[in-house]
Design an enzyme around this catalytic site. Structure first.
Site, mmCIF file in Angstrom:
data_model
loop_
_atom_site.group_PDB
_atom_site.id
_atom_site.type_symbol
_atom_site.label_atom_id
_atom_site.label_comp_id
_atom_site.label_asym_id
_atom_site.label_seq_id
_atom_site.Cartn_x
_atom_site.Cartn_y
_atom_site.Cartn_z
ATOM 1 N N ASP A 8 0.870 -1.166 0.000
ATOM 2 C CA ASP A 8 0.000 0.000 0.000
ATOM 3 C C ASP A 8 0.911 1.222 0.000
ATOM 4 O OD1 ASP A 8 -2.343 1.599 0.287
ATOM 5 O OD2 ASP A 8 -1.996 1.702 2.440
ATOM 6 N N ASP A 10 -0.054 5.089 1.084
ATOM 7 C CA ASP A 10 -0.235 6.009 2.206
ATOM 8 C C ASP A 10 -0.172 5.266 3.537
ATOM 9 O OD1 ASP A 10 -0.906 8.622 0.818
ATOM 10 O OD2 ASP A 10 -2.384 7.290 -0.090
#
Length: 213
Positions: A8, A10
């Protein structure tokens, strides 16, 4: 053996979640839907802007301002001037490079947001050609579509993939995709990541966990 590590963005690669959720809470409050930072994290962290809008408008009972996303991204990109990588994650990428383990990025953010963030922390070259956004699929997290799209594009079976996520929505998407998932509790209550195969709270712990997997 792990055939592909899917990061991922953020909160996992770039330390942007506090800024992003602060801005989102401010904009929702300005639109007539009072939100705190903690509530924004609880309800929206890890999801796409499209899913945020749908959920917020249902709760508000009317449409949000049409330019809310534009104003959100403008404030966010202004803040990216001071963006930092998540502490310790560059060493994780170095470890994967040394071991010859392929990796990519799959994020609920737009391609513009992802690219701006990666450029700000100097990671753009490490993921060039291996960046996947919720814009690329019909359904974002917690649906498995994004992770399955990333795996298919790289040419790795879902069962051979390991996802590194920091949100319950992301963990749910990885589980639905049939992938192994490690939950990073850097800013998230570990209990909310309990569906992950492993939960860790420091990037320094990740290389040996990947090796063991």
């Amino acid at each position: 053996m792990i055939g592909l590590v899917i990061f991922d963005n953020d909160g996992v690669l770039v330390d942007s979640e506090r800024l992003a959720n602060t801005i989102l809470a401010e904009l929702l409050t300005e639109a007539g839907l009072p939100y705190t930072f903690e509530e924004a994290v609880r309800d929206f962290m890890g999801g796409s802007m499209a899913s945020m809008r749908q959920r917020a408008e249902t709760r508000l009972g009317r449409p949000l301002p049409a330019d809310l996303e534009d104003r959100y991204h403008q404030r966010l990109f202004d803040g990216f001037a001071h963006l930092q990588a998540v502490e310790g994650v560059e060493a994780v990428l170095d470890h994967l490079d040394e071991r010859g383990v392929p990796y990519c990025l799959a994020s609920s953010g737009t391609h513009r947001r992802i690219g701006t963030a990666l450029t700000a922390v100097g990671f753009r070259h490490r993921f060039e050609g291996r960046i996947f956004s919720a814009e690329d699929v019909a359904h974002g997290k917690p649906a498995p579509d994004l992770f399955l799209h990333a795996a298919a594009s790289i040419g790795v079976k879902p069962v051979d993939c390991l996802v590194i996520e920091d949100s319950p929505l992301g963990v749910a998407a990885a589980v639905a995709a049939g992938m192994k998932v490690f939950g990073y509790a850097g800013m998230t209550d570990p209990a909310k990541l309990s569906d992950a195969n492993t939960v860790f709270d420091s990037m320094s712990a990740l290389p040996p966990l990947i090796d063991a997997a």
